[in-house]
Design a protein around this motif. Structure first.
Motif, PDB file in Angstrom:
ATOM      1  N   GLN A   1      -7.904  12.712  -1.665  1.00 39.09           N
ATOM      2  CA  GLN A   1      -8.644  11.652  -2.326  1.00 39.09           C
ATOM      3  C   GLN A   1      -8.122  11.421  -3.736  1.00 39.09           C
ATOM      4  OE1 GLN A   1      -9.885   9.564  -0.341  1.00 39.09           O
ATOM      5  NE2 GLN A   1     -12.019   9.552  -0.968  1.00 39.09           N
ATOM      6  N   ARG A   2      -8.463  12.305  -4.664  1.00 39.48           N
ATOM      7  CA  ARG A   2      -7.845  12.198  -5.974  1.00 39.48           C
ATOM      8  C   ARG A   2      -7.227  13.530  -6.391  1.00 39.48           C
ATOM      9  NH1 ARG A   2      -7.673   7.622  -8.428  1.00 39.48           N
ATOM     10  NH2 ARG A   2      -6.663   8.657 -10.147  1.00 39.48           N
TER      11      ARG A   2
ATOM     12  N   ARG B   1       0.473  10.170 -11.191  1.00 42.93           N
ATOM     13  CA  ARG B   1      -0.676  11.048 -11.403  1.00 42.93           C
ATOM     14  C   ARG B   1      -0.261  12.450 -11.807  1.00 42.93           C
ATOM     15  NH1 ARG B   1      -4.099   9.329  -6.025  1.00 42.93           N
ATOM     16  NH2 ARG B   1      -4.758   7.279  -6.755  1.00 42.93           N
TER      17      ARG B   1
ATOM     18  N   LYS C   1       0.829  -1.201   0.000  1.00 39.31           N
ATOM     19  CA  LYS C   1       0.000   0.000   0.000  1.00 39.31           C
ATOM     20  C   LYS C   1       0.868   1.259   0.000  1.00 39.31           C
ATOM     21  CE  LYS C   1      -3.908   2.132   2.334  1.00 39.31           C
ATOM     22  NZ  LYS C   1      -4.789   2.098   3.518  1.00 39.31           N
TER      23      LYS C   1
ATOM     24  N   ASP D   1      -7.904  -1.114   1.529  1.00 38.36           N
ATOM     25  CA  ASP D   1      -6.618  -0.589   1.041  1.00 38.36           C
ATOM     26  C   ASP D   1      -6.755  -0.096  -0.393  1.00 38.36           C
ATOM     27  OD1 ASP D   1      -5.245  -1.244   3.376  1.00 38.36           O
ATOM     28  OD2 ASP D   1      -4.629  -3.220   2.639  1.00 38.36           O
TER      29      ASP D   1
ATOM     30  N   ASP E   1      -8.814   3.019  -0.633  1.00 33.23           N
ATOM     31  CA  ASP E   1      -8.043   4.186  -0.177  1.00 33.23           C
ATOM     32  C   ASP E   1      -7.171   4.708  -1.297  1.00 33.23           C
ATOM     33  OD1 ASP E   1      -8.944   4.279   2.362  1.00 33.23           O
ATOM     34  OD2 ASP E   1      -7.189   3.319   3.289  1.00 33.23           O
ATOM     35  N   ILE E   2      -6.557   3.784  -2.022  1.00 35.73           N
ATOM     36  CA  ILE E   2      -5.604   4.177  -3.056  1.00 35.73           C
ATOM     37  C   ILE E   2      -6.319   4.748  -4.279  1.00 35.73           C
ATOM     38  CG2 ILE E   2      -3.881   3.277  -4.677  1.00 35.73           C
ATOM     39  CD1 ILE E   2      -3.172   1.221  -2.424  1.00 35.73           C
TER      40      ILE E   2
ATOM     41  N   LEU F   1       2.145   6.249  -7.132  1.00 35.38           N
ATOM     42  CA  LEU F   1       0.995   6.844  -7.818  1.00 35.38           C
ATOM     43  C   LEU F   1       1.017   8.366  -7.769  1.00 35.38           C
ATOM     44  CD1 LEU F   1      -1.922   4.414  -6.981  1.00 35.38           C
ATOM     45  CD2 LEU F   1      -0.595   4.631  -9.075  1.00 35.38           C
TER      46      LEU F   1
ATOM     47  N   LEU G   1       2.649   1.701  -3.314  1.00 35.72           N
ATOM     48  CA  LEU G   1       1.711   2.154  -4.350  1.00 35.72           C
ATOM     49  C   LEU G   1       1.377   3.632  -4.187  1.00 35.72           C
ATOM     50  CD1 LEU G   1      -0.840  -0.748  -4.765  1.00 35.72           C
ATOM     51  CD2 LEU G   1       0.226   0.531  -6.628  1.00 35.72           C
ATOM     52  N   GLN G   2       1.108   4.034  -2.936  1.00 37.55           N
ATOM     53  CA  GLN G   2       0.733   5.436  -2.726  1.00 37.55           C
ATOM     54  C   GLN G   2       1.833   6.372  -3.197  1.00 37.55           C
ATOM     55  OE1 GLN G   2      -0.507   4.953   1.340  1.00 37.55           O
ATOM     56  NE2 GLN G   2      -2.651   5.345   0.841  1.00 37.55           N
TER      57      GLN G   2
ATOM     58  N   GLN H   1      -1.099  13.776  -1.229  1.00 36.08           N
ATOM     59  CA  GLN H   1      -2.334  13.513  -1.947  1.00 36.08           C
ATOM     60  C   GLN H   1      -3.518  13.434  -1.016  1.00 36.08           C
ATOM     61  OE1 GLN H   1      -1.663   8.749  -2.226  1.00 36.08           O
ATOM     62  NE2 GLN H   1      -3.101   9.750  -3.569  1.00 36.08           N
TER      63      GLN H   1
ATOM     64  N   ALA I   1      -9.666   5.528  -4.677  1.00 38.09           N
ATOM     65  CA  ALA I   1     -10.698   6.528  -4.378  1.00 38.09           C
ATOM     66  C   ALA I   1     -11.795   6.608  -5.437  1.00 38.09           C
ATOM     67  CB  ALA I   1     -10.060   7.907  -4.165  1.00 38.09           C
TER      68      ALA I   1
END
Lengths: 92, 266
Positions: free
Chosen positions: A70-71, A32, A21, B190, B193-194, A28, A24-25, A68, B196
């Motif tokens: 949400q998006r 993005r 996780k 998870d 969360d990523i 990304l 990935l965060q 970041q 969204a």
């Protein structure tokens, strides 16, 4: 069960899912925004240069990060100022 | 009410787009809806074998687009269901044989008499993906709980936003509850969360899926299949019903655990 026990003892070893996780965060954020770590580094140098023209800053302590929600992503700059010993100074 | 176009896509290959398309089609058709599936993976035709209709293909999507066949002629009827049809991909052509405009036109021709048009997208983010997404009223993004699939799904979310196709709805496929429980697989939370985006389904890993594609009869036809049940739930959510997400970790009771232990040691 063992997870619960370890948490009770205050130990929380990173599970592979947690590292997935977190990795990935991080990746990304760059995917993005199309901002590579190299570009961020350049940005940081230029921001330091611009701001130093007006105030004394601790260049070594400057941090530029992407964060970041949400998006949505934002650029967060943390720029420590050097305290001026003799009251207010005028920067040229 | 005019038919709705739902595109199933993922970015990464092999996450279960075709399986999802076939199962949702069967689940919707079993509920009395008129359904057409379109295989938009031109050159890599697969939806036909997964649905068990490979022996009945005469015309394909490129024949329709190039005017050699009418849409009706290219629609293969699945005789096990009241109103389920497949428009197969062409196998000997490539993605450039069809354009996004062709796909929009084809789907518009079907909307009048069909309730659900399910488009199975190819992997990737190029022409084939754009073809599949162009006619969509709703996009389903299939992913697996693993880093590569989730990363690709995030790319798709971004591209859909750019195309103003809405955020897309997430189907998390091939979840292994016991791996999630011991912290070795990303959980549904998870992934949410990523990415969204809204969740529309969680499908457990199920060996029965392979058996069902071996046989060419999608798992949603089987009342006892766990994955099939998850797909039937997604179909109901597509229709606007509110279906709770069952916990995948239906914990075995004490005696079941005991029995499992004995059968393992025996």
């Amino acid at each position: 069960m063992s997870n619960w026990f370890e948490r009770l003892l205050g130990r929380s070893p990173t599970t592979s899912a947690q590292s997935a996780k977190e990795r990935l965060q991080l990746v990304l954020i760059h995917d993005r925004t199309d901002l590579s770590p190299a570009v961020l580094e350049t940005l940081k140098d230029e921001i330091i240069a611009v701001i130093s023209k007006h105030v004394d800053i601790d260049a070594g302590g400057v941090e530029i990060n992407l964060s970041q929600g949400q998006r949505e992503n934002r650029l967060v700059a943390n720029i420590p100022l050097l305290s001026a010993p003799t009251g207010r100074r005028r920067a040229r | 009410m005019p038919g709705k176009v739902v595109t199933v896509t993922s970015g990464k290959g092999g996450v279960g787009k075709t399986t999802t398309t076939a199962n949702l089609a069967v689940a919707l058709a079993a509920g009395g809806e008129k359904v057409v599936c379109i295989d938009a993976d031109i050159g890599l035709r697969n939806l036909d074998v997964v649905m068990g209709l490979e022996n009945r293909i005469v015309y394909d999507i490129v024949d329709v687009v190039e005017g050699r066949a009418r849409v009706r002629q290219a629609m293969i009827k699945d005789k096990r269901m009241p109103e389920l049809y497949l428009i197969p991909a062409a196998q000997t052509r490539d993605k450039s044989a069809v354009s996004p405009t062709d796909m929009i036109k084809l789907c518009n021709d079907l909307r009048g008499e069909i309730d659900w048009i399910l488009v199975d997208s190819p992997a990737g983010i190029e022409r084939g993906f754009r073809n599949a997404v162009a006619p969509a009223d709703q996009v389903l993004i299939v992913t697996n709980p693993e880093v590569s699939a989730v990363r690709d799904a995030d790319r798709i979310v971004g591209l859909l936003e750019a195309e103003e196709k809405g955020p897309g709805h997430l189907i998390l496929n091939r979840v292994k509850p016991d791996m999630v429980k011991r912290g070795d697989m990303l959980s549904t939370d998870d992934v949410l969360d990523i990415l969204a985006i809204p969740l529309i389904g969680v499908v457990p890993e199920d060996e029965g899926i392979l058996v069902s594609s071996n046989r060419g009869s999608p798992a949603a036809m089987d009342d006892k299949s766990r994955a099939g049940q998850a797909f039937r739930d997604i179909a109901r959510r597509l229709k606007g019903e509110s279906v709770p997400f069952p916990s995948l970790e239906d914990k075995p009771g004490f005696f079941q655990k005991l029995a499992a232990r004995f059968s393992r040691s025996a």
